[in-house]
Each structure stands twice: as C-alpha cells, then as structure tokens.
Design a protein around this motif. Structure first.
Motif, PDB file in Angstrom:
ATOM      1  N   ALA B  27       0.844  -1.202   0.000  1.00 53.38           N
ATOM      2  CA  ALA B  27       0.000   0.000   0.000  1.00 53.38           C
ATOM      3  C   ALA B  27       0.874   1.245   0.000  1.00 53.38           C
ATOM      4  CB  ALA B  27      -0.917   0.000   1.224  1.00 53.38           C
ATOM      5  N   ARG B  28       1.983   1.190   0.739  1.00 50.50           N
ATOM      6  CA  ARG B  28       2.842   2.370   0.794  1.00 50.50           C
ATOM      7  C   ARG B  28       3.646   2.525  -0.491  1.00 50.50           C
ATOM      8  NH1 ARG B  28       2.834   0.730   6.441  1.00 50.50           N
ATOM      9  NH2 ARG B  28       4.809  -0.386   6.250  1.00 50.50           N
ATOM     10  N   VAL B  29       3.988   1.415  -1.126  1.00 48.42           N
ATOM     11  CA  VAL B  29       4.609   1.492  -2.452  1.00 48.42           C
ATOM     12  C   VAL B  29       3.624   2.144  -3.411  1.00 48.42           C
ATOM     13  CG1 VAL B  29       5.465   0.150  -4.410  1.00 48.42           C
ATOM     14  CG2 VAL B  29       6.110  -0.503  -2.095  1.00 48.42           C
ATOM     15  N   ALA B  30       2.365   1.719  -3.342  1.00 41.39           N
ATOM     16  CA  ALA B  30       1.343   2.270  -4.235  1.00 41.39           C
ATOM     17  C   ALA B  30       1.154   3.761  -3.987  1.00 41.39           C
ATOM     18  CB  ALA B  30       0.018   1.526  -4.045  1.00 41.39           C
ATOM     19  N   ILE B  31       1.203   4.177  -2.736  1.00 40.63           N
ATOM     20  CA  ILE B  31       1.064   5.601  -2.414  1.00 40.63           C
ATOM     21  C   ILE B  31       2.229   6.383  -3.014  1.00 40.63           C
ATOM     22  CG2 ILE B  31       1.184   7.292  -0.547  1.00 40.63           C
ATOM     23  CD1 ILE B  31      -0.421   5.340   1.195  1.00 40.63           C
ATOM     24  N   LEU B  32       3.446   5.876  -2.842  1.00 44.05           N
ATOM     25  CA  LEU B  32       4.618   6.555  -3.400  1.00 44.05           C
ATOM     26  C   LEU B  32       4.485   6.667  -4.914  1.00 44.05           C
ATOM     27  CD1 LEU B  32       7.568   5.007  -1.350  1.00 44.05           C
ATOM     28  CD2 LEU B  32       6.574   7.282  -1.116  1.00 44.05           C
ATOM     29  N   GLU B  33       4.078   5.579  -5.563  1.00 44.40           N
ATOM     30  CA  GLU B  33       3.968   5.597  -7.015  1.00 44.40           C
ATOM     31  C   GLU B  33       2.883   6.575  -7.463  1.00 44.40           C
ATOM     32  OE1 GLU B  33       3.499   1.566  -8.372  1.00 44.40           O
ATOM     33  OE2 GLU B  33       5.563   1.039  -7.843  1.00 44.40           O
ATOM     34  N   CYS B  43      -3.725  15.487  -2.948  1.00 46.72           N
ATOM     35  CA  CYS B  43      -3.556  14.256  -2.181  1.00 46.72           C
ATOM     36  C   CYS B  43      -4.804  13.555  -1.666  1.00 46.72           C
ATOM     37  CB  CYS B  43      -2.644  14.534  -1.010  1.00 46.72           C
ATOM     38  SG  CYS B  43      -1.012  14.982  -1.568  1.00 46.72           S
ATOM     39  N   GLY B  44      -5.860  14.273  -1.437  1.00 46.24           N
ATOM     40  CA  GLY B  44      -7.014  13.645  -0.808  1.00 46.24           C
ATOM     41  C   GLY B  44      -7.456  12.399  -1.533  1.00 46.24           C
ATOM     42  N   ASP B  45      -7.290  12.414  -2.832  1.00 43.02           N
ATOM     43  CA  ASP B  45      -7.783  11.303  -3.647  1.00 43.02           C
ATOM     44  C   ASP B  45      -6.905  10.057  -3.600  1.00 43.02           C
ATOM     45  OD1 ASP B  45      -7.288  13.697  -6.279  1.00 43.02           O
ATOM     46  OD2 ASP B  45      -5.862  12.873  -4.855  1.00 43.02           O
ATOM     47  N   ILE B  46      -5.858  10.076  -2.796  1.00 44.49           N
ATOM     48  CA  ILE B  46      -5.120   8.828  -2.594  1.00 44.49           C
ATOM     49  C   ILE B  46      -6.088   7.768  -2.070  1.00 44.49           C
ATOM     50  CG2 ILE B  46      -3.289   7.696  -1.296  1.00 44.49           C
ATOM     51  CD1 ILE B  46      -1.836  10.355  -1.169  1.00 44.49           C
ATOM     52  N   VAL B  47      -6.971   8.200  -1.202  1.00 46.41           N
ATOM     53  CA  VAL B  47      -7.949   7.269  -0.650  1.00 46.41           C
ATOM     54  C   VAL B  47      -8.782   6.642  -1.764  1.00 46.41           C
ATOM     55  CG1 VAL B  47      -9.980   7.056   0.829  1.00 46.41           C
ATOM     56  CG2 VAL B  47      -8.053   8.459   1.553  1.00 46.41           C
ATOM     57  N   ASN B  48      -9.155   7.447  -2.771  1.00 41.08           N
ATOM     58  CA  ASN B  48      -9.948   6.903  -3.877  1.00 41.08           C
ATOM     59  C   ASN B  48      -9.136   5.959  -4.751  1.00 41.08           C
ATOM     60  OD1 ASN B  48     -12.147   8.454  -3.067  1.00 41.08           O
ATOM     61  ND2 ASN B  48     -11.389  10.212  -4.226  1.00 41.08           N
ATOM     62  N   GLU B  49      -7.836   6.173  -4.791  1.00 45.41           N
ATOM     63  CA  GLU B  49      -6.959   5.342  -5.614  1.00 45.41           C
ATOM     64  C   GLU B  49      -6.761   3.950  -5.011  1.00 45.41           C
ATOM     65  OE1 GLU B  49      -4.728   5.528  -8.476  1.00 45.41           O
ATOM     66  OE2 GLU B  49      -6.376   6.899  -8.979  1.00 45.41           O
ATOM     67  N   PRO B  51      -7.596   0.567  -2.408  1.00 45.28           N
ATOM     68  CA  PRO B  51      -8.718  -0.230  -1.895  1.00 45.28           C
ATOM     69  C   PRO B  51      -8.677  -0.321  -0.378  1.00 45.28           C
ATOM     70  CG  PRO B  51      -6.974  -1.680  -2.605  1.00 45.28           C
ATOM     71  CD  PRO B  51      -6.481  -0.272  -2.856  1.00 45.28           C
ATOM     72  N   LEU B  52      -8.451   0.818   0.261  1.00 41.53           N
ATOM     73  CA  LEU B  52      -8.331   0.813   1.711  1.00 41.53           C
ATOM     74  C   LEU B  52      -9.166   1.948   2.283  1.00 41.53           C
ATOM     75  CD1 LEU B  52      -4.465   0.312   1.995  1.00 41.53           C
ATOM     76  CD2 LEU B  52      -6.209  -1.391   2.484  1.00 41.53           C
ATOM     77  N   ALA B  53      -9.579   1.796   3.507  1.00 44.96           N
ATOM     78  CA  ALA B  53     -10.401   2.814   4.148  1.00 44.96           C
ATOM     79  C   ALA B  53      -9.548   4.040   4.489  1.00 44.96           C
ATOM     80  CB  ALA B  53     -11.039   2.247   5.405  1.00 44.96           C
ATOM     81  N   GLN B  54     -10.227   5.144   4.676  1.00 46.40           N
ATOM     82  CA  GLN B  54      -9.524   6.412   4.907  1.00 46.40           C
ATOM     83  C   GLN B  54      -8.603   6.382   6.131  1.00 46.40           C
ATOM     84  OE1 GLN B  54     -10.766   8.861   7.497  1.00 46.40           O
ATOM     85  NE2 GLN B  54      -8.840   9.935   7.141  1.00 46.40           N
ATOM     86  N   PRO B  55      -9.024   5.843   7.252  1.00 44.55           N
ATOM     87  CA  PRO B  55      -8.091   5.833   8.386  1.00 44.55           C
ATOM     88  C   PRO B  55      -6.842   5.004   8.107  1.00 44.55           C
ATOM     89  CG  PRO B  55     -10.316   5.447   9.146  1.00 44.55           C
ATOM     90  CD  PRO B  55     -10.358   5.358   7.653  1.00 44.55           C
ATOM     91  N   THR B  56      -7.015   3.950   7.337  1.00 44.68           N
ATOM     92  CA  THR B  56      -5.870   3.094   7.020  1.00 44.68           C
ATOM     93  C   THR B  56      -4.871   3.840   6.153  1.00 44.68           C
ATOM     94  OG1 THR B  56      -7.349   1.202   7.091  1.00 44.68           O
ATOM     95  CG2 THR B  56      -5.209   0.861   6.082  1.00 44.68           C
ATOM     96  N   HIS B  60      -0.934   4.920   6.917  1.00 50.60           N
ATOM     97  CA  HIS B  60       0.194   4.635   6.030  1.00 50.60           C
ATOM     98  C   HIS B  60       0.930   5.937   5.675  1.00 50.60           C
ATOM     99  CE1 HIS B  60      -0.246   0.401   5.535  1.00 50.60           C
ATOM    100  NE2 HIS B  60      -1.448   0.457   5.014  1.00 50.60           N
ATOM    101  N   LEU B  61       0.172   6.989   5.458  1.00 47.21           N
ATOM    102  CA  LEU B  61       0.798   8.278   5.155  1.00 47.21           C
ATOM    103  C   LEU B  61       1.650   8.741   6.326  1.00 47.21           C
ATOM    104  CD1 LEU B  61      -2.168  10.086   3.381  1.00 47.21           C
ATOM    105  CD2 LEU B  61       0.033   9.544   2.349  1.00 47.21           C
ATOM    106  N   ARG B  62       1.140   8.526   7.516  1.00 51.14           N
ATOM    107  CA  ARG B  62       1.909   8.937   8.688  1.00 51.14           C
ATOM    108  C   ARG B  62       3.228   8.167   8.780  1.00 51.14           C
ATOM    109  NH1 ARG B  62      -0.769   8.741  14.544  1.00 51.14           N
ATOM    110  NH2 ARG B  62      -1.079   6.599  13.856  1.00 51.14           N
ATOM    111  N   GLU B  63       3.174   6.883   8.454  1.00 53.22           N
ATOM    112  CA  GLU B  63       4.409   6.095   8.522  1.00 53.22           C
ATOM    113  C   GLU B  63       5.412   6.546   7.470  1.00 53.22           C
ATOM    114  OE1 GLU B  63       4.281   1.781   9.280  1.00 53.22           O
ATOM    115  OE2 GLU B  63       2.188   2.158   9.820  1.00 53.22           O
TER     116      GLU B  63
END
Lengths: 109, 109
Positions: B27-33, B43-49, B51-56, B60-63
């Motif tokens: 998931a974090r690789v996908a976020i970076l990509e 950035c908000g639309d990372i959640v839409n990109e 298949p994970l819930a917003q808190p999750t 991951h963003l925090r990490e």
DNA sequence: AATCTTTATTGCAATATTGCAATATTAAAT
DNA sequence: ATTTAATATTGCAATATTGCAATAAAGATT
C-alpha cells in the motif's frame, strides 16, 4: 482483519515491498553490510558479528533469502551465504526510476 | 521478548532499515507511485486510488512521513503530500555503494 | 560409531503491524 | 452558527514479527 491486503496490489508493487521489507530491520541491514565487507563469503561467523542468538540470525538469513537478497551454497557442513546482486539491482533501478521522474517535476511542497 | 533490538545497531543501519521498512508494504509502495505519477501533489484522492479505508490510508501516510519519505503542506482544510526526494536519494546512494563494492569482488556463490 | 561443528526448525512469549468503525479535528462554504 | 469536506486519532480485533531456548539435522572429525 489485520492482515496485509497484498492481493489488492500489483505484482511489481508487492515485489518491491517484499525486498524493502526484508531490508527493513537493522539486523538484516547489518548482515548485508557484513556480507559486502568480507571478501570471501564465509558465513558462520555472522553470528559472532551480531548481538543476536544463532536461531535469530538463522531466521533473518532465511528472510533475506526468501526475498532474494542473498543466496547460499552448502559447503561441507557449513553454508556460504552471499549477496544476490539481482535484488540490489532491482531496487537501484526502481529508485533511479522514481528519482528521474521526480526531476521532471517542480516540487511543490 | 520479541521487540526489535534496534539499540544494538548503528544509527545508519537503523536509518536505512527504517526507510526500507516504510516502503515494505504494498500500500505504501502504491502511495509513493501515485505521488510520483500525479503532476501536482494533490492528495485527498489517494484514498480513492487505493482499496483501503480512509483511516488506514492516513496511517500509512503517517508512517511514510515518519520515515521521511513524504512531506505534507496544509492547504486550507486539505493536505498536500509529496515525496521527499532526500529519502529517495539516501536509498539510491546506499544501494549504489553496495553495488559498487560488489563489483570489486568475484562473486563466489 | 561417537563426537563435534554448523545450521535449521520448533514452540513459545513479547511486541508490532494492519485494517477499520467510530469519533474528533480543522477549515471552508453556506 | 451550521453544515460540509478533508484528514487525523482512538480503540479494538486479527495477524505478523522478533527473539530465544531447546532440539533436530547433517556433514566433518576423531
């Protein structure tokens, strides 16, 4: 719930994550650095190098092997581990790619 | 016991491990990509990109942020995240170094 | 064959990670 | 001031990781 949802991501994403995850522990970083440092890839003494018990080192070695970062040859009753450059090259290329793509953009943050 | 014995390893080893660990989840690789792909770092639309819930995703963003891989600017009520090239450069240099040292040796396995 | 050396495996306890629903926070929009 | 939108935090259950003592396995040495 609580398990990684790896099936939702691409094979490439999972591959990079798996290699990175294997490097994601200081003991395994130390093992890799030791394997780079020693000229021959004599290995049993990795245990002596690290402040960890033999079963723990053995387990870390297995994880590095599963991730493709090291390979091992049986030599008598000892095992000769050494770095598998292919995994390192994969990571290098991956981060080079990211780095090049970033250069073409104006960083906004 | 069972906790990582990070105190037994060098600061550099822990740093590399921490960055790699942060990348060690698809998931974090996908976020970076995704952050590399989009031109602006909206950035908000990372959640839409993903298949994970917003808190999750938020976690991951925090990490990624804790590991120094991304940085974020508050823009109104949204937050603009983008990749912090310094962390990518660190990894690139580290693996380049390993790669160069390996070239000087005859691989024995 | 009995022993030593080296590495792997098993089983367990301690801890960390992952994911999400519910809730909180913060700022913009009405 | 209320509502809306975006993000973060909390609390919890499920799962994974870490580390080690004890034991096993397998080849070398005596």
């Amino acid at each position: 719930m609580g398990a990684s949802k790896t099936e939702y991501f691409s094979a490439k994403q999972n591959e990079i994550a798996a290699i990175a995850k294997a490097i994601g522990h200081p003991a395994r970083v130390a093992i890799l650095e030791y394997l780079v440092k020693v000229d021959a890839c004599i290995c049993g003494d990795i245990v002596n190098e690290l402040p960890l018990a033999q079963p723990t080192v053995s387990q870390h070695l297995r994880e590095l092997k599963n991730a493709g970062l090291i390979k091992g040859n049986i030599e008598g009753n000892a095992i000769c581990y050494c770095i598998d450059e292919k995994a390192i090259e994969k990571l290098k290329k991956y981060f080079d790619g990211i780095s090049n793509k970033l250069l073409k953009k104006n960083s906004c943050c």
